[in-house]
Write a protein that holds these residues in place. Structure first.
Motif, PDB file in Angstrom:
ATOM      1  N   SER A   8       1.015  -1.085  -0.393  1.00 30.51           N
ATOM      2  CA  SER A   8      -0.253  -0.055  -0.295  1.00 30.51           C
ATOM      3  C   SER A   8       0.541   0.879  -0.106  1.00 30.51           C
ATOM      4  CB  SER A   8      -0.805  -0.059   1.478  1.00 30.51           C
ATOM      5  OG  SER A   8      -0.082   0.949   2.488  1.00 30.51           O
ATOM      6  N   PRO A   9       0.050   2.710  -0.132  1.00 27.30           N
ATOM      7  CA  PRO A   9       1.566   3.469  -0.201  1.00 27.30           C
ATOM      8  C   PRO A   9       2.176   4.508   0.739  1.00 27.30           C
ATOM      9  CG  PRO A   9      -0.837   4.154  -1.497  1.00 27.30           C
ATOM     10  CD  PRO A   9      -1.021   2.968  -0.651  1.00 27.30           C
ATOM     11  N   ASN A  10       2.235   3.472   2.203  1.00 29.39           N
ATOM     12  CA  ASN A  10       3.135   3.762   2.798  1.00 29.39           C
ATOM     13  C   ASN A  10       3.901   3.100   2.986  1.00 29.39           C
ATOM     14  OD1 ASN A  10       1.248   6.942   3.729  1.00 29.39           O
ATOM     15  ND2 ASN A  10      -0.743   5.533   3.975  1.00 29.39           N
ATOM     16  N   LYS A  13       6.176   3.909  -0.033  1.00 30.40           N
ATOM     17  CA  LYS A  13       7.562   4.796   0.781  1.00 30.40           C
ATOM     18  C   LYS A  13       8.728   3.864   0.878  1.00 30.40           C
ATOM     19  CE  LYS A  13       3.595   7.919   2.261  1.00 30.40           C
ATOM     20  NZ  LYS A  13       3.783   8.630   3.315  1.00 30.40           N
ATOM     21  N   LEU A  38      -3.645  -6.368   5.837  1.00 31.74           N
ATOM     22  CA  LEU A  38      -4.562  -5.844   6.233  1.00 31.74           C
ATOM     23  C   LEU A  38      -5.709  -6.434   5.821  1.00 31.74           C
ATOM     24  CD1 LEU A  38      -3.207  -2.511   5.426  1.00 31.74           C
ATOM     25  CD2 LEU A  38      -2.447  -3.504   6.788  1.00 31.74           C
ATOM     26  N   PHE A  44      -3.491  -5.540  13.836  1.00 33.96           N
ATOM     27  CA  PHE A  44      -3.842  -5.658  14.975  1.00 33.96           C
ATOM     28  C   PHE A  44      -3.452  -6.473  16.507  1.00 33.96           C
ATOM     29  CE2 PHE A  44      -7.493  -3.863  12.301  1.00 33.96           C
ATOM     30  CZ  PHE A  44      -7.084  -2.579  12.994  1.00 33.96           C
ATOM     31  N   GLN A  55      -1.446   1.006  15.218  1.00 32.59           N
ATOM     32  CA  GLN A  55      -1.699  -0.389  14.620  1.00 32.59           C
ATOM     33  C   GLN A  55      -1.824   0.688  12.947  1.00 32.59           C
ATOM     34  OE1 GLN A  55      -4.875  -0.715  17.040  1.00 32.59           O
ATOM     35  NE2 GLN A  55      -3.690  -2.844  18.213  1.00 32.59           N
ATOM     36  N   ILE A  57       0.406   0.315   8.887  1.00 31.22           N
ATOM     37  CA  ILE A  57       2.174  -0.293   8.375  1.00 31.22           C
ATOM     38  C   ILE A  57       2.294   1.162   8.005  1.00 31.22           C
ATOM     39  CG2 ILE A  57       1.366  -2.194   8.449  1.00 31.22           C
ATOM     40  CD1 ILE A  57       1.703  -0.359   4.869  1.00 31.22           C
ATOM     41  N   GLU A  69       5.235   5.867  11.548  1.00 28.56           N
ATOM     42  CA  GLU A  69       5.516   6.940  10.661  1.00 28.56           C
ATOM     43  C   GLU A  69       5.738   6.967   9.071  1.00 28.56           C
ATOM     44  OE1 GLU A  69       2.123   8.995  10.362  1.00 28.56           O
ATOM     45  OE2 GLU A  69       1.197   8.547  11.917  1.00 28.56           O
ATOM     46  N   SER A  70       5.292   6.979   8.015  1.00 25.01           N
ATOM     47  CA  SER A  70       6.252   6.398   6.653  1.00 25.01           C
ATOM     48  C   SER A  70       7.288   7.903   6.602  1.00 25.01           C
ATOM     49  CB  SER A  70       5.617   6.247   5.849  1.00 25.01           C
ATOM     50  OG  SER A  70       4.482   7.224   5.529  1.00 25.01           O
TER      51      SER A  70
END
Ligand SMILES: N[C@@H](CCC(=O)N[C@@H](CS)C(=O)NCC(=O)O)C(=O)O
Length: 243
Positions: A8-10, A13, A38, A44, A55, A57, A69-70
């Protein structure tokens, strides 16, 4: 290092960052990629909650250091492994400014836009017209800001590719999925192609799908694509826009 992530996007990164560090000639320690599903609520579980109490990614563990935090992870890796991806001096503050712009503005706005457009398709239009209008307008505004910033330069903070580009790219590449037509933003479209063509970026977005999970992933992707196909077909403007 342990990287807790998902496709997923985060998550992308961080995997792009690791691959771009390698491209910059940095020899990285071994990274164990812990893929979370997810959809199944893996985020969780207790082990991941100890890494990231929020909780969500991604999460990174490096010895005794636990980072959530990405964009904080991008900054951590940029500082730990010095390279042009996080420049020194005044330019660093440019990069941190755009990194924070992504974390506080672009990411949440596009996430909300996506959510109201894609994941609440069964909710009657009159019940979501305010948030849809609000997040659509704000998404358009942010894309205009990005387009202006990219005028006359190859990357977000000048002619050097940095962690600001890494933070922004995984969200912008999903513009069709968000149903925000950005084809009129020529600087953004050219930047997307420029970033997409980088070998580190190309490898980074494939990172989170280890072979043993490929089957499960592809089944879910098929369902997502099927759902998206039905909706995209009703919007000829977006459908015909080039990726
Ligand atoms: N601001 C956070 C956002 C993290 C985030 O929203 N991650 C999503 C995936 S892109 C997630 O874990 N979603 C699972 C959930 O909300 O339960 C960051 O940049 O790391």
């Amino acid at each position: 290092m342990d990287l807790w992530t998902a496709a997923s996007p985060n998550g992308w990164k961080v995997s792009i960052m690791l691959e771009e560090l390698k491209e910059a000639g940095i020899e990285l320690p071994e990274v164990e990629v812990k893929n979370l599903s997810l959809m199944d609520g893996d985020q969780f579980c207790d082990e991941f909650t100890a890494v990231n109490p929020n909780q969500k990614i991604p999460g990174l563990v490096d010895g005794d250091v636990r980072i959530m935090e990405s964009c904080a992870i991008l900054q951590y890796l940029g500082e730990k492994f010095p390279s042009p991806l996080l420049p020194d001096g005044d330019m660093r503050w440019q990069v941190v400014s755009w990194l924070t712009w992504q974390a506080a503005g672009l990411g949440p706005t596009l996430g909300n836009k996506l959510s109201y457009t894609r994941y609440m398709e069964d909710v009657p239009a009159e019940q979501k017209s305010h948030p849809l209008t609000r997040f659509n307008n704000e998404a358009q505004r942010l894309y205009r800001v990005l387009n202006k910033q990219l005028e006359g330069q190859d990357y977000v903070c000048g002619d050097q590719f940095t962690i600001a580009d890494i933070a922004i790219y995984p969200w912008v590449r999903a513009w069709k999925w968000q149903k925000v037509d950005i084809t009129g933003h020529h600087n953004v479209m050219a930047w997307l192609e420029r970033v997409r063509a980088r070998p580190g970026v190309e490898r980074g977005v494939k990172y989170c799908v280890p072979p043993e999970e490929a089957h499960q992933w592809s089944e879910e992707r098929k369902r997502q694509v099927a759902r998206a196909g039905a909706t995209i077909a009703s919007n000829a403007n977006i459908q015909s826009a080039g990726k």
